[in-house]
Design a protein around this motif. Structure first.
Motif, short mmCIF file in Angstrom:
data_model
loop_
_atom_site.label_atom_id
_atom_site.label_comp_id
_atom_site.label_asym_id
_atom_site.label_seq_id
_atom_site.Cartn_x
_atom_site.Cartn_y
_atom_site.Cartn_z
N VAL A 92 23.61 35.10 64.52
CA VAL A 92 24.67 34.87 65.52
C VAL A 92 24.29 35.41 66.89
O VAL A 92 24.97 35.09 67.88
N LEU A 93 23.25 36.21 66.99
CA LEU A 93 22.82 36.75 68.28
C LEU A 93 21.87 35.80 69.01
O LEU A 93 21.39 36.13 70.09
N GLY A 94 21.60 34.65 68.42
CA GLY A 94 20.75 33.66 69.08
C GLY A 94 19.32 33.63 68.60
O GLY A 94 18.52 32.81 69.07
N THR A 95 18.96 34.49 67.67
CA THR A 95 17.60 34.45 67.11
C THR A 95 17.40 33.14 66.35
O THR A 95 18.25 32.74 65.56
N ASN A 96 16.28 32.48 66.59
CA ASN A 96 16.00 31.21 65.92
C ASN A 96 14.49 31.08 65.77
O ASN A 96 13.80 30.58 66.65
N ARG A 97 13.97 31.56 64.65
CA ARG A 97 12.53 31.51 64.39
C ARG A 97 12.25 30.43 63.36
O ARG A 97 12.83 30.43 62.27
N LEU A 98 11.35 29.51 63.73
CA LEU A 98 11.08 28.34 62.90
C LEU A 98 9.69 28.42 62.28
O LEU A 98 8.74 28.90 62.89
N LYS A 304 17.73 40.59 61.50
CA LYS A 304 18.64 41.58 62.05
C LYS A 304 19.86 41.73 61.13
O LYS A 304 20.24 40.79 60.44
N LYS A 305 20.45 42.90 61.16
CA LYS A 305 21.60 43.18 60.29
C LYS A 305 22.88 42.63 60.90
O LYS A 305 23.84 43.37 61.19
N VAL A 306 22.87 41.34 61.09
CA VAL A 306 24.05 40.62 61.60
C VAL A 306 24.16 39.33 60.79
O VAL A 306 23.20 38.92 60.14
#
Length: 481
Positions: A92-98, A304-306
């Motif tokens: 939800v923080l915007g991290t997007n690793r493909l 991340k812990k989210v």
């Protein structure tokens, strides 16, 4: 100096001469009962002292592993090719690793989920694949040979090199490749005449017409370019080919150069060394093709812990997928969170909390199979609620960190490419379980209380019983007179 008589005056336990005491049957019975009671209560107190006592509290998560969580997994997909299998994470923080590859390994598997080869290496595919801008349609007549299920094996066994474009007419990338492929095929045919030279032939297969042929070669993305070599790549079982995939640029010049490099690799070893620099271009853009239609994916990722997602899907920047044919059925061999706990440390924790670790393998060994009709575009989704438990054991305050989770799985209709999705919901709180050590002084105090209390109560009962008996006897003697 104190005299012995003065010292005797402080005696708490003054003795009555034995000649002045009288033993009774009732007193003997009470003494035996009192002794047994002392032994029983002492045993109970000793068991309590030796047993484990814990306290549980819920606090804000301030765990030692920081703000990141490690996820270990080992999952088999019977109908997803390793060629396109991708592990992605987002939150939800915007991290997007493909398409994570550094800590992820892939193995082609057969229908029984057994690996049938070495580790499948995806390589570093280019982000942008080059295509021709425009190709003169008139210049591609007589280009690539049309291959079907009836003539495929004939040509694959006839020519040392058979390079095939497996495509789908509806696919955007196939449409962009088609004119370049036909033009390159025409050029190669002119330079290496099949009737005279006979070392290479370029063909194409329409997977909408010959679906069984494409499935036999584990084609899941379009277009897929395969390189077949005569002889050495023919397996004894079922006559299937072990072949290579081409992932380079798709413009005419690059395709022609690639085919020439392949032809150059056919001479003897001494000639290959002389042509090493020339053939490196091809080596960098081709890799072994998957030898089976399934894939086992194992490894670990850090998130991340989210709230976030762990997604496994088919992914490519230069291929199209037929979503109606995608099947994301899978078997979860292992899924765990956090650092691995050694068996010895875990056994110490189980001594305190027998149920700890009972849910960290909740999904292990479970199968999730898509039983719906082909074309359902089904995504298999798992919703995981994760809570951290910390156990502090022993006098040395050894810390055991364990993540417990609950899992709810569901089948979801998807408008896009079906995926296997793990939705992660991490609690901001954690459970803290602490072992409370009992003091030896408290144990001794309780033992003394047991002995003194039982002795005193027994004495009171003996006195009451003795006086009652005497009173009864007096009453009886009074009546006789």
């Amino acid at each position: 100096m104190f005299s012995s008589s003065k010292i005797k005056s402080v005696d708490f336990y003054r003795k009555i001469p034995r000649d002045l005491t009288e033993a009774s049957l009732s007193g003997a019975g009470l003494s035996i009962v009192a002794a047994l009671s002392m032994m029983f209560l002492f045993g109970m107190e000793l068991n309590t002292y030796m047993s484990v006592n814990t306290s549980t509290s819920v606090i804000v998560d301030k765990s030692s592993d920081g703000e990141f969580l490690r996820i270990d997994f080992n999952i088999s997909f019977p109908a997803l090719s390793c060629e396109f299998a991708s592990v992605d994470v987002s939150d939800v923080l915007g991290t997007n690793r493909l398409n994570l590859t550094k800590t992820v390994r892939k193995f082609s598997i057969d229908s029984n989920l057994r690996p049938n080869g070495a580790e499948f290496h995806s390589g570093s595919a280019a982000n942008i694949v080059k295509h021709d801008n425009e190709v003169d349609e008139e210049s591609i007549e007589g280009g690539a040979l049309v291959l079907t299920a009836h003539n495929f094996d004939k040509y694959a066994h006839q020519f040392p090199l058979t390079v095939v474009n497996f495509y789908a007419p509806w696919c955007y990338w196939s449409q962009r490749l088609r004119p370049s492929w036909d033009k390159a095929a025409k050029t190669i045919k002119e330079r290496y005449d099949p009737e005279i030279d006979g070392r290479i032939i370029m063909g194409k297969v329409d997977c909408t017409e010959d679906g069984d042929l494409c499935r036999r070669h584990h084609i899941q993305g379009y277009p897929s370019i395969r390189i077949f070599r005569k002889g050495s790549d023919v397996r004894s079982d079922h006559g299937h080919h072990e072949h290579e995939s081409y992932y380079g640029d798709r413009d005419t010049d690059t395709l022609v150069k690639t085919m020439e490099n392949l032809v150059a690799s056919l001479p003897s070893e001494s000639q290959k060394l002389a042509l090493e620099d020339k053939s490196n271009v091809t080596a960098n853009t081709k890799r072994p093709a998957p030898s089976a239609g399934g894939c086992r994916i194992e490894g670990h990722v850090r998130v991340k812990k989210v709230p976030g997602n762990l997604i496994i899907s088919a992914r490519s920047d230069a291929h199209s997928f037929d979503v109606s044919q995608m099947n994301m059925s899978h078997v979860i061999h292992h899924l765990s969170f956090g650092r691995k706990v050694s068996p010895r440390v875990m056994s110490d924790a189980k001594r305190l909390i027998p149920y700890i670790g009972s849910s960290h393998d909740r999904l292990n060994g479970r199968s999730f199979i898509n039983t719906r009709d082909v074309g359902a575009n089904v995504t298999l989704e798992h919703y995981l609620q994760i809570v951290k438990t910390e156990v502090i054991t022993g006098n040395d305050y050894q810390l055991v960190e364990e993540y417990e989770y609950t899992a709810h799985s569901n089948v979801v209709q998807s408008l896009h490419i079906p995926v296997a999705k793990f939705r992660l919901e991490l609690s901001p709180m954690q459970v803290l379980i602490t072992e409370n050590q009992k003091s030896f002084s408290h144990f001794i105090t309780n033992v003394c209380a047991i002995i003194g209390g039982v002795f005193t109560v027994a004495g009171i009962l003996d006195s009451i019983l003795h006086n009652t008996v005497r009173l009864i006897k007096k009453v009886e003697l009074g009546k006789n007179f």
